[in-house]
Structure formats: C-alpha cells, structure tokens
Design an enzyme around this catalytic site. Structure first.
Site, PDB file in Angstrom:
ATOM      1  N   ASP A  47       0.807  -1.219   0.000  1.00  0.00           N
ATOM      2  CA  ASP A  47       0.000   0.000   0.000  1.00  0.00           C
ATOM      3  C   ASP A  47       0.843   1.274   0.000  1.00  0.00           C
ATOM      4  OD1 ASP A  47      -2.558  -1.304   0.088  1.00  0.00           O
ATOM      5  OD2 ASP A  47      -2.162  -1.788   2.192  1.00  0.00           O
ATOM      6  N   ASP A  48       2.154   1.131  -0.123  1.00  0.00           N
ATOM      7  CA  ASP A  48       3.040   2.294  -0.048  1.00  0.00           C
ATOM      8  C   ASP A  48       2.855   3.229  -1.244  1.00  0.00           C
ATOM      9  OD1 ASP A  48       5.563   3.570   1.175  1.00  0.00           O
ATOM     10  OD2 ASP A  48       6.121   3.276  -0.919  1.00  0.00           O
ATOM     11  N   VAL A  49       2.636   4.496  -0.964  1.00  0.00           N
ATOM     12  CA  VAL A  49       2.414   5.483  -2.025  1.00  0.00           C
ATOM     13  C   VAL A  49       3.648   5.626  -2.906  1.00  0.00           C
ATOM     14  CG1 VAL A  49       1.947   7.923  -2.479  1.00  0.00           C
ATOM     15  CG2 VAL A  49       0.706   6.743  -0.662  1.00  0.00           C
TER      16      VAL A  49
END
Length: 309
Positions: A263-265
């Site tokens: 989920d890391d931007v």
C-alpha cells in the site's frame, strides 16, 4: 576479513559480493541531505554506534587495494583498545547495515524478464537494501514517517534525535546516536509534541519504547517467530503500527525478503513512473505485476523506490 593498522587505527577489510557497488550505495545515502545519523565526507561514510557500553564511530570506505573488499575503521577511545568482541559486533553491524550477506544473483536473474525490475536493476546495479539494524530506531522512523512527506520526516527525526539522543565528538565534529528506549519510555507527551510531532505519534513512540524497556518487544523475539506473516501480525498488534510500518521494519531491520508494503504510495508512484502510466496502479494490478517477485518483494520494492528517492 583482514586487519591492518593505519594512523594508529585498526583497518578491517570486509569481503564484499561481486554484486555490490560502493558508488551506488553512496548515492543512495547521499540523497538524504538532512539525515542526522550519518556523515559523508569525500566518499567516506561515518556513523556512531553503541556496542557493549562502548561508543565508537565506524568509518566505511571503498577499498582501493581489493576490488571485492570494503574498508572499515573503528574510531574509538585512543587510550583503550577496543575489545575483540566489540570489534566483531561492529563488523557485524556494518555487514547488516550494507546487507552484505544477501546473494543478489537470484534477484538479478528474475529481474531480467520482469517488466518493472529489468530497468531498475540496470539503473542501480549493486545497490543494497541499506538497513536500520536497531529495531527501536527502525520502528520510530516508521512511525515518524507516517502520512507526511519524506523531507519533513527527516526534519522531525533530526529534532527527535537532538532532543533525546546523545553525541560523541571526533575531530571537532558531532556524531549523533539515536535515542534508546530508556531515553523515551519515561517522557511526557509534551516533551515530544513540542517538536511538532503529532500527539498520536508521540503516544506511539513512548508506547513502543515502554514495550521494549519492559522486555515485551525485541529484535531477537521477532526473528525467533520466523514466519513473515506471524511477525507482521505481532507488530500490527502494537498501537501505532499498521501494515505499512510493520513491513517497513520487516524490510529494513529484520531483513525478511518477502516483506511487501503493497500500500506504499512511493511504490505506487514508482510503478507509475516506470510504466509511463497516467494513473497509479490499483492494488490488484500491483499483485499481478508482483507475481514473479516471490521472496524478493523487499528488494523489488527497494529498487523501485530508488527511482524516486
């Protein structure tokens, strides 16, 4: 590993893998101009560490005599030679920091046919997943960096370190050490919030410190769990640690190769950049793109991040 003496200081030559580039790793370390825990001067990198009640500075440099070697000098108390166990622990720290014991050949092999990783490996060949060997530091950095941009995260970390850490001096310069759990566990919230840290993050930092002081959380305990998902589950039960922070710690501290902050931007933006897409990928698309990364998700993420940082 070989030893020699230079200017009354012991110089240790560490063997390094063929798939290691000193310059690529220095480029990575140099990309954080507000980093307060390392100092880079003329191609040498310095970091203060604490081992067995000893505080010393490790100086790491490219070995000019041995193509597959890296030089480490231990700068400590001139009046008292470092005990052999301290030297061994310092060497272990450096090997962990630079991730020298990971064989990257399988990762590079799979990258040759991967649409995302082929370019990353060509661009950053020899880059290592530069680690954070200390669990408390890794957890704090993960908490501090939540939901803010990287530049401000470094600013907050610097304030945190200089408010509660300590430093040693060498040649007239200060080398800071990250605060210990003992330094933080007894603080009041306002001690940290006055640094412009949010109340929630301040609570989380104190809470993690207290768990470690009480012996309820340690690096060895997490490593003994063994299974990636079980370690992640243990970490996310701690207040303030979600899946992103847990996987960040799994990557940078515990060296779990299958850690994957999906989920890391930053990862999303890196994939968007590499593919040339107009929009960031969905989670389902990332799962599909990462299907061939099994047990290398951590390195895949780190290499893709490198396009941005």
């Amino acid at each position: 590993m070989t030893n020699r003496w230079e200017n009354k200081k012991q110089v240790i030559t560490l063997p390094i893998p063929k798939e290691f580039s000193y310059s690529e790793n220095m480029k990575y370390l140099s990309n954080a101009p507000n980093e307060c825990l390392i100092r880079i001067k003329e191609g040498l990198v310095y970091k203060a560490i604490s081992i067995e009640q000893e505080t010393l500075i490790v100086e790491v440099s490219e070995n000019q005599e041995h193509k597959h070697g890296m030089s480490v000098r231990l700068l400590g108390n001139d009046a008292a030679p470092l005990h052999e166990s301290v030297q061994d622990a310092a060497v272990h720290y450096v090997r962990d920091w630079f991730d020298l014991d990971t064989d990257l050949l399988p990762f590079y092999h799979l990258a040759k046919t991967d649409v995302l990783l082929e370019r990353a490996v060509q661009s950053f060949y020899g880059l290592r997943n530069m680690g954070i060997p200390d669990l408390f530091e890794a957890l704090c950095w993960g908490i501090i960096g939540q939901q803010i941009n990287l530049a401000f995260a470094y600013t907050l970390k610097k304030r945190f370190v200089k408010a509660f850490g300590r430093y040693v001096e060498h040649d007239g310069e200060q080398y800071w050490l990250f605060p210990t759990p003992v330094d933080i566990a007894s603080l009041q919230l306002e001690d940290i919030t006055k640094l412009q840290m949010s109340t929630k993050k301040s609570e989380y930092l104190i809470g993690v410190a207290q768990l470690m002081v009480e012996g309820k959380l340690s690096k060895q305990h997490l490593l003994d769990i063994g299974d990636h998902k079980k370690i992640e589950k243990t970490l996310v039960q701690i207040r303030g640690i979600g899946p992103w922070t847990a996987n960040y710690v799994l990557m940078r501290c515990l060296r779990i190769p299958s850690a994957f902050p999906i989920d890391d931007v930053g990862l999303h933006n890196a994939i968007k950049y590499v593919t040339g897409a107009e929009t960031k990928p969905t989670k389902a698309e990332i799962v599909q793109l990462a299907a061939g990364w099994k047990n290398w998700e951590s390195y895949a993420t780190f290499y893709l991040w490198r396009f941005l940082y």
